[in-house]
Design an enzyme around this catalytic site. Structure first.
Site, mmCIF file in Angstrom:
data_model
loop_
_atom_site.group_PDB
_atom_site.id
_atom_site.type_symbol
_atom_site.label_atom_id
_atom_site.label_comp_id
_atom_site.label_asym_id
_atom_site.label_seq_id
_atom_site.Cartn_x
_atom_site.Cartn_y
_atom_site.Cartn_z
ATOM 1 N N HIS A 20 36.917 46.591 30.117
ATOM 2 C CA HIS A 20 35.724 45.917 30.651
ATOM 3 C C HIS A 20 35.321 46.546 31.977
ATOM 4 O O HIS A 20 35.966 47.475 32.447
ATOM 5 C CB HIS A 20 35.876 44.398 30.699
ATOM 6 C CG HIS A 20 36.830 43.863 31.703
ATOM 7 N ND1 HIS A 20 36.613 43.944 33.056
ATOM 8 C CD2 HIS A 20 38.009 43.215 31.551
ATOM 9 C CE1 HIS A 20 37.595 43.372 33.697
ATOM 10 N NE2 HIS A 20 38.474 42.936 32.797
ATOM 11 N N HIS A 23 37.804 47.248 34.834
ATOM 12 C CA HIS A 23 38.606 48.472 34.679
ATOM 13 C C HIS A 23 37.758 49.696 35.012
ATOM 14 O O HIS A 23 38.213 50.633 35.667
ATOM 15 C CB HIS A 23 39.121 48.626 33.240
ATOM 16 C CG HIS A 23 39.876 47.447 32.714
ATOM 17 N ND1 HIS A 23 39.662 46.924 31.465
ATOM 18 C CD2 HIS A 23 40.857 46.691 33.275
ATOM 19 C CE1 HIS A 23 40.479 45.899 31.266
ATOM 20 N NE2 HIS A 23 41.213 45.732 32.351
ATOM 21 N N CYS A 128 53.620 33.407 33.406
ATOM 22 C CA CYS A 128 52.255 33.477 32.870
ATOM 23 C C CYS A 128 52.135 34.762 32.063
ATOM 24 O O CYS A 128 52.260 35.862 32.621
ATOM 25 C CB CYS A 128 51.212 33.450 33.978
ATOM 26 S SG CYS A 128 49.551 33.829 33.346
ATOM 27 N N CYS A 131 49.246 37.143 33.182
ATOM 28 C CA CYS A 131 49.573 37.997 34.341
ATOM 29 C C CYS A 131 50.796 38.852 34.063
ATOM 30 O O CYS A 131 51.060 39.789 34.788
ATOM 31 C CB CYS A 131 49.918 37.176 35.575
ATOM 32 S SG CYS A 131 48.668 36.077 36.183
ATOM 33 N N CYS A 145 47.704 28.651 35.881
ATOM 34 C CA CYS A 145 47.576 29.932 36.590
ATOM 35 C C CYS A 145 46.112 30.084 36.969
ATOM 36 O O CYS A 145 45.230 29.939 36.122
ATOM 37 C CB CYS A 145 48.005 31.077 35.669
ATOM 38 S SG CYS A 145 47.335 32.671 36.194
ATOM 39 N N HIS A 148 44.231 32.891 35.012
ATOM 40 C CA HIS A 148 44.043 32.793 33.556
ATOM 41 C C HIS A 148 43.739 31.392 33.056
ATOM 42 O O HIS A 148 43.529 31.206 31.857
ATOM 43 C CB HIS A 148 45.271 33.385 32.825
ATOM 44 C CG HIS A 148 45.405 34.856 33.064
ATOM 45 N ND1 HIS A 148 46.166 35.377 34.084
ATOM 46 C CD2 HIS A 148 44.817 35.899 32.456
ATOM 47 C CE1 HIS A 148 46.063 36.697 34.083
ATOM 48 N NE2 HIS A 148 45.254 37.038 33.111
ATOM 49 N N LYS A 294 33.546 34.059 37.324
ATOM 50 C CA LYS A 294 34.535 35.022 36.843
ATOM 51 C C LYS A 294 34.152 35.472 35.439
ATOM 52 O O LYS A 294 33.713 34.666 34.632
ATOM 53 C CB LYS A 294 35.906 34.341 36.806
ATOM 54 C CG LYS A 294 36.979 35.212 37.420
ATOM 55 C CD LYS A 294 38.328 34.610 37.261
ATOM 56 C CE LYS A 294 39.131 35.651 36.511
ATOM 57 N NZ LYS A 294 40.338 36.055 37.044
ATOM 58 N N LYS A 297 35.795 35.850 28.481
ATOM 59 C CA LYS A 297 35.302 35.748 27.106
ATOM 60 C C LYS A 297 34.831 34.323 26.826
ATOM 61 O O LYS A 297 33.817 34.115 26.180
ATOM 62 C CB LYS A 297 36.417 36.127 26.123
ATOM 63 C CG LYS A 297 36.523 37.623 25.951
ATOM 64 C CD LYS A 297 37.454 37.956 24.794
ATOM 65 C CE LYS A 297 38.031 39.358 24.992
ATOM 66 N NZ LYS A 297 39.390 39.508 24.532
HETATM 67 N N1 MSP Z 1 48.802 46.584 33.610
HETATM 68 C C1 MSP Z 1 48.653 45.995 34.891
HETATM 69 C C2 MSP Z 1 48.726 47.018 35.991
HETATM 70 C C3 MSP Z 1 49.954 47.871 36.024
HETATM 71 S S1 MSP Z 1 49.866 49.108 37.239
HETATM 72 C C4 MSP Z 1 51.391 49.695 37.333
HETATM 73 C C5 MSP Z 1 47.307 45.280 34.963
HETATM 74 N N2 MSP Z 1 46.395 45.660 34.081
HETATM 75 S S2 MSP Z 1 44.918 45.025 33.949
HETATM 76 O O1 MSP Z 1 44.375 45.578 32.733
HETATM 77 O O2 MSP Z 1 44.958 43.619 34.043
HETATM 78 O O3 MSP Z 1 44.094 45.641 35.098
HETATM 79 C C6 MSP Z 1 44.029 45.092 36.395
HETATM 80 C C7 MSP Z 1 43.125 45.948 37.252
HETATM 81 O O4 MSP Z 1 41.830 46.101 36.604
HETATM 82 C C8 MSP Z 1 42.761 45.355 38.596
HETATM 83 O O5 MSP Z 1 43.735 45.570 39.582
HETATM 84 C C9 MSP Z 1 41.486 46.112 38.912
HETATM 85 O O6 MSP Z 1 41.801 47.426 39.255
HETATM 86 C C10 MSP Z 1 40.791 46.115 37.566
HETATM 87 N N3 MSP Z 1 39.977 44.901 37.374
HETATM 88 C C11 MSP Z 1 40.073 44.055 36.321
HETATM 89 N N4 MSP Z 1 39.118 43.091 36.442
HETATM 90 C C12 MSP Z 1 38.400 43.276 37.544
HETATM 91 C C13 MSP Z 1 37.256 42.670 38.097
HETATM 92 N N5 MSP Z 1 36.671 41.615 37.550
HETATM 93 N N6 MSP Z 1 36.754 43.215 39.232
HETATM 94 C C14 MSP Z 1 37.292 44.350 39.786
HETATM 95 N N7 MSP Z 1 38.343 44.950 39.272
HETATM 96 C C15 MSP Z 1 39.022 44.368 38.234
HETATM 97 O O7 MSP Z 1 47.132 44.447 35.835
#
Ligand code: MSP
Length: 515
Positions: A20, A23, A128, A131, A145, A148, A294, A297
């Protein structure tokens, strides 16, 4: 090579679903910073990848009725395709199910076990799955949480514990002295106050199937976080032996606030335990909200990278995400705001400016006038009707601001510097009215058009990390090869006068069609 290297990482993303824009935001930001460092001439490495183990992935695969490996193969490929579509220049894409990674995780955990930093224990607490983190009552809001909106599950199992507690003081000291920088400042303070509450040992293994087996007890798999963290080194082809690869440590590890605590504690403790160097900087950027909510889905307000790519193309999407919010702070986005910004900054901004300048050049050529720099180079008079005198000085200080902002990872501020350059040039054209100079066959014409095109060269180069394909098109339109420009080196290409007076100026297709 050591001094001139730049290693930047994104988190590796859970591939329990599609990518999304959260990322995409982190990945684009990291790519911009990597491209900027390549322009500075640094030996740069950008790493991203996918986090493929753990309960969350296992459950998602089960819902889709798929074998976990086939499930992560499918989803991880979607991430790779999205990064390709966004023109991300990553030097590797690490997957935690790859053989080399798993072996290195096993070797590393064995090392920590042999040192007595991992011991047999029992975990009894809340977890969780969203997370993939242990929670305390204090972390919860109304028993849920907060990230989530779900009730954590109760876990009670034999496990192997990591002696996180012994690292508290040393980590605190490294952060306080900025040996390990955490930016922005408020995030550093947040981590420090968390550390002040003390650090407890943490379970490092689970009795779930989908993970890396512990080498000394194959009834258990590694907790997904230590497995995931090690990607930052295995992504450089590290095989878990003693010495870290030359690119390690990272200059910048980028992430959002949801995962800074685990990075600043567990990740750093693992490195200390393995006696490996620490990253220089953990940089935390803000979280995106959509229309104040936020993205989720269940609310139905998820904007996907594909939605943006369809509407705005690769560079449009990169630009809109990178400039959407002040970097490092939370921000609100909406498709309406994206449309407005796309038209203002891209279609009417840089797109229109380039089209306008090239059509003026064509008019000039049709009138038999050539580009020139003659009087510009030698003119010391104070009667500087066209503002030539201030051009060189002004562009020089713009480059300085631009660089300072990007060195500090202030992406939005460096974009602002470029936008000011665009407005400046638009105003210059409106004030100087080159079409009248052409009509009157004014002797200054060739020089005024040169100034305009040379300024466009600077703007294109400044835009290069943000919108690389467009920057390439603009540079090609003024007969410059983007690769050769970069190879000239920062000192050279940021100087005034890089455009050749005999450059063939070509018309380019519309850069950003209006919405
Ligand atoms: N897999 C773990 C990270 C492991 S690193 C050793 C994880 N993955 S995640 O898919 O949940 O991705 C989290 C990261 O995605 C956040 O830290 C950020 O970089 C990015 N983002 C996810 N949603 C976001 C927003 N809504 N806004 C900005 N960035 C966000 O955690």
């Amino acid at each position: 090579m050591k001094n001139n290297k730049f290693y930047i990482t994104t988190p590796i993303y859970y591939v329990n679903g599609d990518p999304h824009i959260g990322h995409a935001y982190t990945t684009i930001a990291a790519d911009i910073i990597a491209r900027f460092n390549r322009m500075l001439g640094k030996d740069t490495f950008l790493l991203t990848g996918s986090d493929e183990h753990g309960e969350k992935i296992m459950q998602a695969a089960a819902i889709d009725n798929m074998d976990p490996q086939a499930f992560v193969d499918k989803n991880s490929a979607k991430f790779e395709i999205t990064w390709d579509n966004l023109n991300i220049s990553n030097d590797n894409f690490i997957r935690t199910t790859s053989k080399n990674h798993k072996l290195a995780v096993q070797k590393s955990l064995q090392k920590l076990f042999d040192k007595g930093l991992i011991y047999k224990g029992e975990h009894n607490g809340l977890y969780c799955i969203g997370c993939e983190q242990y929670k305390t009552e204090k972390d919860l809001v109304d028993g849920l949480c907060s990230d989530h909106q779900k009730k954590p599950i109760e876990v009670k199992e034999d496990c192997y514990m990591f002696k996180l507690s012994v690292f508290r003081n040393i980590i605190k000291n490294k952060i306080e002295t900025d040996e390990l920088q955490i930016k922005p400042e408020d995030k550093k303070n947040e981590v420090l106050s968390f550390l002040n509450e003390g650090l407890k040992d943490i379970s490092f293994s689970r009795k779930i199937k989908w993970g890396v087996e512990l080498p000394w007890d194959t009834t258990q798999t590694a907790y997904v976080w230590p497995d995931a963290f090690l990607n930052y080194i295995t992504g450089l082809d590290w095989n878990g032996e003693d010495k870290a690869p030359p690119m390690w440590p990272a200059e910048v590890q980028l992430m959002s606030k949801d995962i800074i605590r685990v990075h600043a504690t567990i990740w750093i403790a693992i490195l200390l335990g393995l006696e490996l160097p620490l990253p220089k900087k953990l940089f935390v950027h803000g979280f995106f909200l959509v229309n104040g909510q936020k993205m989720s889905k269940s609310v139905g307000n998820v904007i996907t990278p594909d939605d943006l790519l369809k509407n705005y193309g690769t560079d449009g999407t990169r630009y809109l995400l990178a400039s959407a919010t002040p970097f490092g702070h939370d921000g609100d986005i909406s498709m309406d705001k994206f449309d407005l910004k796309y038209n203002a900054d891209l279609a009417n901004g840089i797109g229109n400016l380039v089209a306008r300048s090239i059509s003026l050049t064509k008019k000039m050529k049709d009138a038999g006038i050539k580009l020139s720099t003659n009087s510009f180079a030698t003119n010391n008079s104070n009667q500087d009707t066209w503002g030539d005198q201030i051009f060189q000085h002004e562009i020089h200080s713009a480059w300085e601001d631009y660089k300072k902002n990007l060195d500090d990872l202030q992406l939005d501020l460096s974009i602002r510097v470029v936008q000011e350059q665009i407005s400046f040039l638009d105003n210059y054209i409106t004030t100087v009215k080159p079409w009248e100079l052409i009509r009157d066959n004014n002797p200054k014409t060739g020089e005024v058009i040169y100034n305009i095109l040379e300024r466009i060269r600077h703007i294109a180069l400044m835009m290069l990390p943000f919108i690389p394909e467009t920057a390439d098109k603009i540079l090609s339109a003024i007969s410059l090869d983007p690769e050769q420009e970069k190879q000239k080196g920062w000192e050279t290409f940021t100087k005034w006068g890089g455009l050749l007076t005999d450059a063939e100026i070509k018309e380019s297709a519309i850069l950003f069609p209006r919405k």
